[in-house]
Design a protein around this motif. Structure first.
Motif, mmCIF file in Angstrom:
data_model
loop_
_atom_site.group_PDB
_atom_site.id
_atom_site.type_symbol
_atom_site.label_atom_id
_atom_site.label_comp_id
_atom_site.label_asym_id
_atom_site.label_seq_id
_atom_site.Cartn_x
_atom_site.Cartn_y
_atom_site.Cartn_z
ATOM 1 N N GLY A 86 -1.872 -20.367 -8.037
ATOM 2 C CA GLY A 86 -0.916 -19.880 -7.047
ATOM 3 C C GLY A 86 -1.420 -20.062 -5.622
ATOM 4 N N PHE A 87 -2.710 -19.799 -5.429
ATOM 5 C CA PHE A 87 -3.321 -19.968 -4.108
ATOM 6 C C PHE A 87 -3.261 -21.430 -3.673
ATOM 7 N N SER A 88 -3.604 -22.334 -4.595
ATOM 8 C CA SER A 88 -3.601 -23.755 -4.240
ATOM 9 C C SER A 88 -2.186 -24.255 -3.948
ATOM 10 N N GLN A 89 -1.214 -23.755 -4.700
ATOM 11 C CA GLN A 89 0.170 -24.162 -4.453
ATOM 12 C C GLN A 89 0.641 -23.711 -3.071
ATOM 13 N N THR A 90 0.286 -22.493 -2.714
ATOM 14 C CA THR A 90 0.695 -21.966 -1.411
ATOM 15 C C THR A 90 -0.009 -22.699 -0.281
ATOM 16 N N VAL A 91 -1.316 -22.910 -0.405
ATOM 17 C CA VAL A 91 -2.063 -23.624 0.640
ATOM 18 C C VAL A 91 -1.552 -25.053 0.763
ATOM 19 N N GLY A 92 -1.286 -25.702 -0.377
ATOM 20 C CA GLY A 92 -0.754 -27.066 -0.340
ATOM 21 C C GLY A 92 0.603 -27.141 0.333
ATOM 22 N N THR A 93 1.452 -26.168 0.057
ATOM 23 C CA THR A 93 2.780 -26.151 0.671
ATOM 24 C C THR A 93 2.682 -25.902 2.172
ATOM 25 N N VAL A 94 1.777 -25.036 2.582
ATOM 26 C CA VAL A 94 1.563 -24.797 4.014
ATOM 27 C C VAL A 94 1.087 -26.080 4.675
ATOM 28 N N ALA A 95 0.156 -26.791 4.025
ATOM 29 C CA ALA A 95 -0.375 -28.026 4.606
ATOM 30 C C ALA A 95 0.695 -29.106 4.723
ATOM 31 N N VAL A 96 1.550 -29.213 3.713
ATOM 32 C CA VAL A 96 2.576 -30.257 3.722
ATOM 33 C C VAL A 96 3.688 -29.950 4.718
ATOM 34 N N THR A 97 4.164 -28.697 4.716
ATOM 35 C CA THR A 97 5.286 -28.355 5.594
ATOM 36 C C THR A 97 4.853 -28.085 7.028
ATOM 37 N N GLY A 98 3.617 -27.636 7.203
ATOM 38 C CA GLY A 98 3.145 -27.283 8.539
ATOM 39 C C GLY A 98 3.672 -25.937 9.008
ATOM 40 N N ASN A 99 4.331 -25.193 8.119
ATOM 41 C CA ASN A 99 4.878 -23.885 8.468
ATOM 42 C C ASN A 99 3.904 -22.784 8.071
ATOM 43 N N PRO A 100 3.827 -21.729 8.864
ATOM 44 C CA PRO A 100 2.969 -20.597 8.468
ATOM 45 C C PRO A 100 3.620 -19.808 7.338
ATOM 46 N N VAL A 101 2.834 -18.975 6.667
ATOM 47 C CA VAL A 101 3.386 -18.179 5.567
ATOM 48 C C VAL A 101 4.366 -17.124 6.065
ATOM 49 N N THR A 102 4.444 -16.939 7.357
ATOM 50 C CA THR A 102 5.387 -15.980 7.944
ATOM 51 C C THR A 102 6.675 -16.652 8.415
ATOM 52 N N ALA A 103 6.891 -17.905 8.035
ATOM 53 C CA ALA A 103 8.091 -18.632 8.464
ATOM 54 C C ALA A 103 9.341 -18.000 7.866
#
Length: 90
Positions: free
Chosen positions: A32-49
């Motif tokens: 789950g952590f890797s999926q979230t970090v990967g999605t943040v890296a790809v989209t460039g959006n913060p987790v607070t988007a």
């Protein structure tokens, strides 16, 4: 810097898995952590988007859809290889 943060986060998750109430869930936490970090890296959006572009929501939806497609693929494969015609001996 990102790699160092991921390393520290992963180490923390592994250490947290030694607690009695989290024993045995380390792979799920890291996944789950890797999926979230990967999605943040790809989209460039913060987790607070905002909701449509929130990386956490995107990761959750991707995991659910991936599981659903995996289940359907397995069911379809079994249906394609299983014979439903029973042969009766006379």
């Amino acid at each position: 810097m990102a790699a160092i943060c991921v390393g520290i986060g992963s180490a923390g998750m592994v250490q947290a898995s030694k607690l009695p109430f989290t024993h045995g869930i380390t792979p799920a936490i890291v996944w789950g952590f890797s999926q979230t970090v990967g999605t943040v890296a790809v989209t460039g959006n913060p987790v607070t988007a905002a909701v449509p572009n929130n990386p956490v929501l995107i990761a959750i939806v991707a995991m659910i859809l991936g599981n659903l497609f995996g289940y359907l693929s397995e069911a379809w494969g079994k249906a394609m290889t299983t014979s439903t015609v029973a042969t009766a001996r006379e």
